[in-house]
Design a protein around this motif. Structure first.
Motif, PDB file in Angstrom:
ATOM      1  N   GLY A 134     -10.928  -7.208  -2.062  1.00  0.00           N
ATOM      2  CA  GLY A 134     -11.592  -6.883  -0.820  1.00  0.00           C
ATOM      3  C   GLY A 134     -10.652  -7.017   0.364  1.00  0.00           C
ATOM      4  O   GLY A 134      -9.749  -7.857   0.377  1.00  0.00           O
ATOM      5  N   ALA A 135     -10.863  -6.180   1.372  1.00  0.00           N
ATOM      6  CA  ALA A 135     -10.002  -6.194   2.557  1.00  0.00           C
ATOM      7  C   ALA A 135     -10.062  -7.558   3.240  1.00  0.00           C
ATOM      8  O   ALA A 135     -11.135  -8.135   3.423  1.00  0.00           O
ATOM      9  N   SER A 136      -8.887  -8.071   3.590  1.00  0.00           N
ATOM     10  CA  SER A 136      -8.806  -9.383   4.225  1.00  0.00           C
ATOM     11  C   SER A 136      -7.551  -9.447   5.078  1.00  0.00           C
ATOM     12  O   SER A 136      -6.785  -8.477   5.164  1.00  0.00           O
ATOM     13  N   THR A 137      -7.330 -10.609   5.694  1.00  0.00           N
ATOM     14  CA  THR A 137      -6.106 -10.788   6.474  1.00  0.00           C
ATOM     15  C   THR A 137      -4.873 -10.857   5.579  1.00  0.00           C
ATOM     16  O   THR A 137      -3.756 -10.675   6.057  1.00  0.00           O
ATOM     17  N   VAL A 138      -5.064 -11.109   4.290  1.00  0.00           N
ATOM     18  CA  VAL A 138      -3.931 -11.111   3.357  1.00  0.00           C
ATOM     19  C   VAL A 138      -3.462  -9.686   3.106  1.00  0.00           C
ATOM     20  O   VAL A 138      -2.260  -9.387   3.150  1.00  0.00           O
ATOM     21  N   TRP A 139      -4.404  -8.778   2.838  1.00  0.00           N
ATOM     22  CA  TRP A 139      -4.058  -7.378   2.589  1.00  0.00           C
ATOM     23  C   TRP A 139      -5.302  -6.526   2.701  1.00  0.00           C
ATOM     24  O   TRP A 139      -6.361  -6.876   2.164  1.00  0.00           O
ATOM     25  N   ASP A 140      -5.170  -5.421   3.399  1.00  0.00           N
ATOM     26  CA  ASP A 140      -6.256  -4.457   3.538  1.00  0.00           C
ATOM     27  C   ASP A 140      -5.800  -3.152   2.891  1.00  0.00           C
ATOM     28  O   ASP A 140      -4.961  -2.431   3.433  1.00  0.00           O
ATOM     29  N   TYR A 141      -6.339  -2.859   1.721  1.00  0.00           N
ATOM     30  CA  TYR A 141      -5.910  -1.695   0.952  1.00  0.00           C
ATOM     31  C   TYR A 141      -6.061  -0.398   1.743  1.00  0.00           C
ATOM     32  O   TYR A 141      -5.290   0.553   1.554  1.00  0.00           O
ATOM     33  N   ARG A 142      -7.024  -0.346   2.655  1.00  0.00           N
ATOM     34  CA  ARG A 142      -7.298   0.886   3.396  1.00  0.00           C
ATOM     35  C   ARG A 142      -6.147   1.256   4.336  1.00  0.00           C
ATOM     36  O   ARG A 142      -5.993   2.421   4.701  1.00  0.00           O
ATOM     37  N   GLU A 143      -5.357   0.269   4.719  1.00  0.00           N
ATOM     38  CA  GLU A 143      -4.232   0.535   5.616  1.00  0.00           C
ATOM     39  C   GLU A 143      -3.036   1.180   4.893  1.00  0.00           C
ATOM     40  O   GLU A 143      -2.058   1.555   5.532  1.00  0.00           O
ATOM     41  N   TYR A 144      -3.139   1.306   3.571  1.00  0.00           N
ATOM     42  CA  TYR A 144      -2.016   1.823   2.776  1.00  0.00           C
ATOM     43  C   TYR A 144      -2.394   3.084   2.002  1.00  0.00           C
ATOM     44  O   TYR A 144      -1.848   3.367   0.944  1.00  0.00           O
ATOM     45  N   GLY A 145      -3.331   3.849   2.542  1.00  0.00           N
ATOM     46  CA  GLY A 145      -3.695   5.110   1.912  1.00  0.00           C
ATOM     47  C   GLY A 145      -4.422   4.947   0.600  1.00  0.00           C
ATOM     48  O   GLY A 145      -4.354   5.819  -0.270  1.00  0.00           O
ATOM     49  N   VAL A 146      -5.133   3.831   0.431  1.00  0.00           N
ATOM     50  CA  VAL A 146      -5.870   3.565  -0.807  1.00  0.00           C
ATOM     51  C   VAL A 146      -7.362   3.598  -0.505  1.00  0.00           C
ATOM     52  O   VAL A 146      -7.834   2.917   0.406  1.00  0.00           O
ATOM     53  N   ARG A 147      -8.094   4.395  -1.285  1.00  0.00           N
ATOM     54  CA  ARG A 147      -9.543   4.522  -1.143  1.00  0.00           C
ATOM     55  C   ARG A 147     -10.157   4.698  -2.535  1.00  0.00           C
ATOM     56  O   ARG A 147      -9.448   4.760  -3.534  1.00  0.00           O
TER      57      ARG A 147
END
Length: 252
Positions: A134-147
């Motif tokens: 899940g998107a968090s302050t550690v890593w947000d997959y949506r910011e890297y072209g992942v859906r």
């Protein structure tokens, strides 16, 4: 230990046209009803693993693979993909079937974060998919072209299995894929006691998509094309570096 996945709304991405890729079937495993293991496409596991040998971390921290385990797994990135190497817990969520249901899986949910083209939830039994944290302050997959529907190459030992991003897990754990993904890689797909303790590499190609999401043939075609480019980009860099070194040696 597998934790309950979260359900999120699906989002669209640019479509990538599929190409034709042949599949070579390998012997089925002993799990009744499990899909036959397939060697998908022509890109070798060794070549993909060589491409992701080094890690440029894109996550702001590291993930544990299980509740209570140390956080040791970074999400790494290149211009073309994000990737991580972890364990594989078994996600059985989505439409219930003979193997994935509330009787066989104490964590079972009849929903997945993303849906297929007819609006129904995905089937973990039949569709190879992976789970992103899940998107968090550690890593947000949506910011890297992942859906939802993004295409991934999952590498285990000498096998490559193409899959889509099909579900979203807890924000604090990494390393999970569907029943079908595990079975196709020769990993025991039982949601209780199955999976692999380590050595699974997940490579997600940025801004990619299987069309429709539930089409595994599309995931294989898109994945094979992008995996080939991913490997060739590394080989081209090595050749350029060697050529530069050779020119320098001649000048000396």
């Amino acid at each position: 230990m597998r934790a309950q996945s979260m359900t999120l709304a699906a989002a669209g991405l640019a479509l990538l046209a599929p190409a034709t890729v042949s599949l070579t079937a390998l012997p089925a495993q002993g799990t009744p009803g499990a899909p036959a293991i397939r060697q998908e496409g022509f890109v070798r596991a060794a070549d993909l693993l060589a491409r992701v040998r080094n890690c440029t971390a894109v996550s702001r921290g590291r993930y544990p693979t299980d509740n209570g385990a140390p956080a040791t797994v970074p999400v790494c990135g290149t211009p073309e993909a994000v990737y991580w190497t972890a364990d594989m817990d078994i996600d059985c969520d989505g439409r219930p079937g003979p193997h994935c249901n509330s009787s066989n899986d104490p964590w079972f949910s009849d929903a997945t974060a993303f849906t297929q083209s007819d609006g129904r939830y995905l089937s973990a039994e039949t569709l190879p998919y992976i789970v992103v944290p899940g998107a968090s302050t550690v890593w947000d997959y949506r910011e890297y072209g992942v859906r939802g529907g993004s295409v991934a190459a999952v590498v285990y030992r000498d096998r490559v299995q193409y899959a889509v991003v099909g579900d979203v897990g807890p924000y604090g754990i990494i390393g999970e894929a569907s029943y079908a993904t595990a079975a196709a890689l020769g990993i025991r797909p039982d949601p209780q006691g199955g999976g692999a303790p380590s050595g699974v590499t997940y490579i997600v190609f940025k801004n990619s998509r299987a069309t429709p999401v539930e089409s595994h043939a599309s995931a294989v075609a898109v994945g094979e094309r992008l995996a080939r480019s991913f490997v060739q980009a590394a080989k081209s860099t090595v050749r350029r570096s060697q050529a530069t070194e050779d020119e320098g040696a001649e000048e000396e």
